[in-house]
Structures are given as C-alpha cells and as structure tokens.
Scaffold this motif. Structure first.
Motif, PDB file in Angstrom:
ATOM      1  N   SER A  64      -8.463 -37.750  13.898  1.00  0.00           N
ATOM      2  CA  SER A  64      -8.542 -37.582  12.137  1.00  0.00           C
ATOM      3  C   SER A  64      -7.655 -36.904  11.737  1.00  0.00           C
ATOM      4  CB  SER A  64      -9.238 -36.466  12.800  1.00  0.00           C
ATOM      5  OG  SER A  64      -8.743 -35.318  12.712  1.00  0.00           O
ATOM      6  N   GLY A  65      -6.292 -36.803  12.377  1.00  0.00           N
ATOM      7  CA  GLY A  65      -5.160 -35.866  12.107  1.00  0.00           C
ATOM      8  C   GLY A  65      -3.816 -37.039  11.932  1.00  0.00           C
ATOM      9  N   LEU A  66      -4.457 -39.140  12.372  1.00  0.00           N
ATOM     10  CA  LEU A  66      -3.542 -40.050  12.136  1.00  0.00           C
ATOM     11  C   LEU A  66      -3.243 -40.330  10.876  1.00  0.00           C
ATOM     12  CD1 LEU A  66      -5.264 -42.361  14.871  1.00  0.00           C
ATOM     13  CD2 LEU A  66      -3.013 -40.858  15.291  1.00  0.00           C
ATOM     14  N   ASP A  85     -12.535 -45.699  10.211  1.00  0.00           N
ATOM     15  CA  ASP A  85     -13.480 -44.704   9.634  1.00  0.00           C
ATOM     16  C   ASP A  85     -13.094 -43.247   9.989  1.00  0.00           C
ATOM     17  OD1 ASP A  85     -14.264 -47.081   8.066  1.00  0.00           O
ATOM     18  OD2 ASP A  85     -15.714 -47.448  10.299  1.00  0.00           O
ATOM     19  N   ARG A  86     -12.221 -43.273  10.766  1.00  0.00           N
ATOM     20  CA  ARG A  86     -12.985 -41.745  11.495  1.00  0.00           C
ATOM     21  C   ARG A  86     -10.651 -40.381  10.702  1.00  0.00           C
ATOM     22  NH1 ARG A  86     -15.705 -39.207  15.718  1.00  0.00           N
ATOM     23  NH2 ARG A  86     -17.095 -40.193  16.120  1.00  0.00           N
ATOM     24  N   ALA A  87     -10.552 -41.278  10.593  1.00  0.00           N
ATOM     25  CA  ALA A  87      -9.371 -41.529   9.978  1.00  0.00           C
ATOM     26  C   ALA A  87      -8.898 -42.367   8.715  1.00  0.00           C
ATOM     27  CB  ALA A  87      -8.065 -41.528  10.706  1.00  0.00           C
TER      28      ALA A  87
END
Length: 90
Positions: A64-66, A85-87
């Motif tokens: 998530s923090g990428l 999609d997640r980041a």
C-alpha cells in the motif's frame, strides 16, 4: 516439461548442471525455443500461474505504501496490475 527432467535431479546434484539439461541434453530455454508447441504450453502455464497467484502475493506483502513499481518480467503484467490495484498511487 517437468516430469521427465525430474529423473535427472540426482545426477544434477551429484555432477552439476540442471535436471533438465541432464535429461534433455540442452538448456531449458534452448529447448523451448526449438519447439514452438512446448514454448506455447510453457507460456500458457506461466500466465495461468501468475493469474492465480498474483492476488495472494499482494495480499501477503504490504504494498500500500509503494510509490513506484517496475515490471521486469516477460509476461503481460498480471502481477504489476495486482500491485497497482492495491497501491493506486504507485
């Protein structure tokens, strides 16, 4: 692609090389390049595996923090899309 070379595992461990080379007499990707049907089967197998496992990979790691992502694979970007999609800010 995998079953016959498994028979060369012990010889590869003892003498060096890879099980595929022991049994087939040439490197894996050389064999694939010479046999289009096997290459197509291998590519389809890898694409299917990526599609099935990408969600689990991004669920197992906090992405998530990428802020940036690089896809250095040779496929269609399945894992990259799952990460994005997640980041979404990546």
């Amino acid at each position: 692609l995998y079953y016959r070379p498994a028979a060369g595992l012990l010889a590869a461990v003892r003498d060096g090389g890879t099980p595929f080379e022991v049994v087939e007499g040439r490197p894996f990707f050389d064999a694939l390049a010479a046999e289009p049907a096997r290459l197509a089967a291998f590519r389809a197998s890898m694409a299917d595996r990526s599609a099935r496992e990408a969600g689990a990979v991004v669920a197992a790691y906090d992405v998530s923090g990428l802020t940036s992502v690089v896809d250095v694979g040779g496929g269609p970007g399945v894992l990259l899309r799952a990460v994005r999609d997640r980041a979404p800010s990546a």
